[in-house]
Design an enzyme around this catalytic site. Structure first.
Site, short mmCIF file in Angstrom:
data_model
loop_
_atom_site.label_atom_id
_atom_site.label_comp_id
_atom_site.label_asym_id
_atom_site.label_seq_id
_atom_site.Cartn_x
_atom_site.Cartn_y
_atom_site.Cartn_z
N ILE A 149 21.63 8.28 -3.91
CA ILE A 149 22.48 9.17 -3.12
C ILE A 149 22.34 8.87 -1.62
O ILE A 149 23.01 9.48 -0.80
CB ILE A 149 22.17 10.66 -3.37
CG1 ILE A 149 20.68 10.94 -3.21
CG2 ILE A 149 22.67 11.09 -4.73
CD1 ILE A 149 20.35 12.42 -3.21
N GLY A 150 21.45 7.97 -1.28
CA GLY A 150 21.34 7.64 0.14
C GLY A 150 20.60 6.34 0.30
O GLY A 150 19.75 5.99 -0.53
N ASP A 195 12.07 9.79 12.38
CA ASP A 195 13.26 9.19 11.75
C ASP A 195 14.36 10.25 11.65
O ASP A 195 15.02 10.38 10.63
CB ASP A 195 12.87 8.65 10.36
CG ASP A 195 13.99 7.77 9.78
OD1 ASP A 195 14.77 7.19 10.57
OD2 ASP A 195 14.08 7.69 8.55
N GLY A 200 14.16 2.55 2.46
CA GLY A 200 14.35 2.55 1.02
C GLY A 200 15.46 3.50 0.63
O GLY A 200 16.03 4.18 1.47
N VAL A 216 17.31 6.71 -1.54
CA VAL A 216 17.03 8.06 -2.01
C VAL A 216 17.77 8.24 -3.34
O VAL A 216 18.96 7.90 -3.45
CB VAL A 216 17.53 9.11 -1.00
CG1 VAL A 216 17.18 10.51 -1.50
CG2 VAL A 216 16.93 8.86 0.36
#
Ligand SMILES: *[C@@H]1O[C@H](CO)[C@@H](O)[C@H](O)[C@H]1NC(C)=O
Ligand SMILES: *[C@@H]1O[C@H](CO)[C@@H](O)[C@H](O)[C@H]1NC(C)=O
Ligand SMILES: *[C@@H]1O[C@H](CO)[C@@H](O)[C@H](O)[C@H]1NC(C)=O
Ligand SMILES: *[C@@H]1O[C@H](CO)[C@@H](O)[C@H](O)[C@H]1NC(C)=O
Ligand SMILES: *[C@@H]1O[C@H](CO)[C@@H](O)[C@H](O)[C@H]1NC(C)=O
Ligand SMILES: *[C@@H]1O[C@H](CO)[C@@H](O)[C@H](O)[C@H]1NC(C)=O
Length: 858
Positions: free
Chosen positions: A584-585, A701, A590, A592
């Site tokens: 989903i992301g 972040d 990395g 998600v």
């Protein structure tokens, strides 16, 4: 010591009550009933207005020594004598000051009513406080004259009197002289005192360490020669107070001075000879903004501890004493706007601690010192409007902190050197010299360069294409002999770019639009571009393959799953869910994944690759800290899974997705109030991480894809993805940071070259999110024609006449315009190139809160 006293005092008082309570019966036997301290304090309180209830707990049920804002101390000789400090500063008090009662409290030694809102004259009765040692009435809205009776009646024990920051008017009462040598601190600064100072004041107050008469613009007084009698003076602040005439010779005797500020007066004449010779302890000298003239006498180079030397805006002539420049602790030299002449000497480069040298608008001549770049602390050097000649030293900005260089309007020649080490250079002004040769391409690689003015020189060649990489606010190259095509992005950024007076420049919109038949070397250039593109693509492919191998090529080594909350998941399920269809992301560290658990619950899992070999124990202890964070605007970490080379973090999942999803949606329709609510929530979460949670956590972040929207019906953002460097390791964090082109613009410029991350880097990222909310534009728009990131996009428009109307999201109604404008200004401050110009997140939060309140007011 202080804390010990704080803990010990109540105990001591518990032992005392019999003594204190015993006292009244003795007094009651006398002819007159002596009121008790607590009764006196209560009648004093009764006359005050205390809207916030700061003194509400003053009551007879507790010994008055335990009341808030009251401190009792036993004298060392006999435990029965108590001296009392009443410290009521900053409590929002107003009303009447019942000094008659207060001054009858036996042993009252310290009284502070500072920073309140009394709006009254200074109470005469204060002179009855017979044992006062310090009286602080600063910034408490007192007005009117200071009566002679009060001044003359103050107790001889007084050592410190602070009346600063009020509206006290009239003359300084000569009666203060009666305080004699006991008075050590006298602060009458920032009032409306007027008239001439009485010499008796200074003849008698020989014990003063600290004298502040600054900011009394209606004083009209020469500097009294008697000041020289105050041989103990360490701090003398007389700035901005209408002093006239010359500095008396007697000043030379003030051997204890640490700070002398005579700036912003009407002082004239020459500085007495030998001035400074005996100031062995002087740290700061400020004579700026007066009418001093003549040469600066030798002597100041004997001030071996001097840190700040400020003589700007006078009419000094001649050379500055040579020894001044090499004083070992000197940090600031400001001598601009005078008529100094001579050469700028070489500095003792490696040992100098100079930070700031400003000598603009004088008649200095000769070459630039070759040692400027060797001073490790130098961040600002400006010498514009002089007669300097010669070439620019190659190492001009080699100082690791150099930020501002202005040597415009001189007679410098030669070419501009390649500035490779200027990692912090923000502002470079070299206009109106005789510089020749090309604009060095290395400028395009300086990470925080924002203002470039190279106008009115003889520069030739093309404008380097890589200047497009900078987040420029100003590029002025007008009136040179530049030629060739202007890089596309610089043109689209007009009018922050000034190009006129270079007939050889061409490009769309310029008088010459560059359509030249393709010639052979252009084909060559094209071929080179293609070749480098192919090489780049190959490198990318190799890199991707390596990552792929790391992720999928080998089976995960033994893993350990730790859950902080009871959720139904096993490690196998976790790993088998790491599948493209669940992504989903995608981020720099990395992907998600959305994982549906056996019981239907959903979690989001961020799978982080980390080559730094952090052990399970290290990761676990970091996670333990982060997982304990509980705040309504912070996404909870529910667990993590560790295996060698990767860490997967399990977060709560939110159906509504992220702010980024919303902004990228075909229509970003959120109203202004909801956008403010998001900004406010994110800021509140950050305040918690930065200030309220122990240990402090930096997000590192922050971006709109890490702002999750929790609730279907009411907007309430949750910040996720914080603290990643804690479990992937700093090295991996740094190396991956820039790999995600979509997210680059959230990163504060100094991230590149500062070793220690700061909370102001988070503030920068927050500012980018706020810009997204104000403009309704995604932070990066790679595919679009106007491909600049949002920070640059805004900076280019902000100074235009109708800039705001171009920037603010047109889909939001005009009624919100004022609030949006304020939010825009805040966002621009947060994204300042220089960290020290960014506000702290608590300030951001407060400002947003005010905006939110006014936006939701009916
Ligand atoms: C101070 O008091 C006067 C009246 O005595 C009033 O007019 C004025 O507004 C007050 N100032 C403040 C700041 O409250
Ligand atoms: C007086 O009180 C103010 C506010 O608390 C404080 O800043 C100032 O230093 C005090 N003045 C002296 C002389 O201690
Ligand atoms: C100066 O101080 C002395 C005591 O130190 C005192 O007797 C004298 O009256 C003071 N002078 C003035 C003008 O107040
Ligand atoms: C230069 O300094 C003089 C004073 O010496 C001042 O009058 C003048 O305005 C200054 N010029 C500029 C451009 O600041
Ligand atoms: C640089 O110096 C010139 C001349 O004194 C001045 O006009 C200009 O404002 C200065 N620029 C900066 C950024 O300080
Ligand atoms: C750019 O430089 C030219 C020539 O020095 C000057 O006239 C103009 O004012 C400058 N523009 C800006 C915005 O600094």
């Amino acid at each position: 010591m202080a804390t010990a006293a704080a803990y010990c005092l109540p105990l001591f008082l518990l032992l005392l009550p019999p003594l204190i309570i015993a006292a009244p019966s003795a007094a009651a036997a006398g002819p007159e009933l002596q009121p008790q301290p607590q009764d006196l304090l209560l009648s004093f309180k009764a006359a005050l207005r205390d809207p916030s209830g700061a003194l509400a707990s003053w009551s007879l049920s507790t010994p008055y020594c335990n009341w808030p804002h009251i401190t009792c101390t036993a004298s060392s000789s006999s435990s029965s004598v108590v001296s009392i400090a009443v410290s009521l500063q900053g409590l929002g008090l107003s009303g009447d000051i019942d000094a008659a009662s207060l001054c009858r409290v036996p042993g009252l030694s310290h009284l502070s009513l500072a920073s309140n809102a009394f709006n009254t004259t200074v109470p005469l009765q204060l002179s009855r406080c017979a044992s006062l040692v310090s009286l602080n009435l600063s910034s408490a809205a007192f007005w009117g004259p200071l009566p002679e009776q009060l001044a003359a009646g103050l107790p001889p024990s007084l050592a410190s009197l602070d009346l600063s920051g009020n509206d006290i008017e009239g003359p300084v009462p000569p009666g203060l002289a009666a305080l004699g040598a006991a008075l050590q601190v006298l602060d009458l600064g920032r009032n409306r005192l007027s008239g001439v100072l009485h010499p008796a004041l200074f003849r008698n107050l020989t014990g003063l360490h600290y004298l502040d008469l600054s900011g009394n613009q209606f004083l009209e007084s020469p500097l009294p020669p008697e000041l020289g009698k105050m041989g103990n003076l360490r701090w003398l602040f007389l700035q901005g107070s209408g002093f006239t005439g010359a500095i008396p010779e007697t000043f030379l005797a003030l051997e204890q001075l640490e700070a002398l500020d005579l700036s912003m007066n009407g002082l004239t004449g020459a500085i007495p000879r030998g001035f400074g010779r005996k100031f062995q302890k002087l740290l700061s000298l400020d004579l700026s903004r007066n009418g001093f003239s003549g040469p600066f006498p030798d002597g100041v180079e004997k001030c071996v501890m001097l840190q700040r030397f400020q003589v700007h805006d006078n009419a000094f002539t001649g050379e500055l004493p040579a020894g001044l420049w090499s004083l070992p602790d000197l940090q600031v030299i400001r001598a601009e706007n005078n008529r100094f002449s001579g050469r700028l000497p070489e500095f003792p480069g490696e040992v100098s601690r100079l930070e700031q040298v400003q000598v603009d608008n004088n008649s200095f001549s000769g070459g630039l010192p070759l040692t400027i770049g060797m001073i490790r602390t130098m961040y600002r050097f400006s010498a514009s409007l002089n007669k300097l000649s010669g070439v620019l030293p190659d190492n001009l900005c080699d100082s690791p902190v150099m930020s501002i260089i202005n040597i415009s309007h001189n007679a410098l020649s030669g070419s501009i050197p390649e500035f490779r080490n200027c990692k912090r250079l923000v502002s470079l002004h070299l206009s109106s010299n005789g510089l020749t040769g090309p604009i060095p391409t290395s400028l395009g690689a300086l990470p925080v360069l924002t203002y470039i003015d190279l106008s009115s020189n003889g520069l030739t060649g093309a404008i380097p294409a890589n200047l497009q990489n900078l987040k420029l606010a100003l590029l002025n190259v007008s009136y040179n002999r530049l030629s060739g095509p202007v890089p596309q992005e610089l043109i689209s950024g007009l009018p922050a770019v000034f190009l006129q007076g270079n007939p050889g420049l061409c490009g769309p919109g310029l008088s010459n639009n560059c359509v030249v038949p393709l010639r052979k070397h252009r084909w060559l250039a094209l071929a080179a571009t293609v070749a480098s593109f192919i090489t780049g693509a190959m490198l990318l492919a190799i890199g991707a393959f390596a990552v792929y191998r790391r992720l999928y090529g080998k089976r995960p080594s033994p893993w350990k799953l730790v859950l902080f909350q009871p959720i139904k998941i096993t490690g196998e399920e976790l790993f088998s869910a790491f599948h493209d269809k669940n992504v989903i992301g995608r981020g720099a560290f990395g992907n998600v994944y959305l994982i549906v658990l056996q019981d239907g619950q959903k979690v989001a899992v961020k799978r982080l690759v980390c080559s730094d070999k952090l052990t399970f124990r290290q990761v676990k202890s970091e996670m333990n800290v982060l997982a304990k964070i509980r705040h309504k605007n912070i996404a909870k970490i529910t667990g993590f899974c560790y295996s060698e080379g990767e860490v997967s973090v399990i977060y709560e999942y939110f159906q509504k997705g992220s702010l980024q999803d919303m902004i990228y949606a075909p229509k970003f329709t959120l109203g202004w109030k909801d956008r403010l609510k998001i900004a406010l929530g994110v800021a509140q979460g950050l305040v918690y991480l930065h200030h309220d949670y122990t240990p402090r956590v930096l997000h590192r972040d922050l971006k709109s894809s890490n702002v999750l929207l929790a609730n279907e019906f009411e907007i309430e953002p949750r910040v996720a993805g914080f603290g990643i460097p804690c479990f992937v390791g700093e090295k991996v964090y740094r190396s991956s940071l820039y790999s995600d082109v979509n997210q680059k613009c959230y990163i504060a410029p100094e991230e590149n070259f500062t070793k220690n991350p700061t909370n102001l880097m988070d503030v920068y990222s927050f500012g980018v999110i706020l810009l997204e909310l104000v403009t309704g534009r995604p932070a990066e728009q790679l595919a679009s024609k106007d491909s600049s990131d949002i920070v640059r996009w805004v900076r280019r428009r902000i100074n235009l006449v109708d800039g705001a109307s171009q920037i603010l999201d047109p889909n939001i109604s005009h009624t919100a315009q004022q609030g949006m404008q304020a939010a825009l200004e805040l966002a621009v401050r947060c994204t300042s190139v220089k960290p020290d110009q960014r506000p702290d997140i608590t300030e951001v939060f407060r400002l947003l809160q005010a905006l939110y309140f006014s936006a939701t007011m009916p």
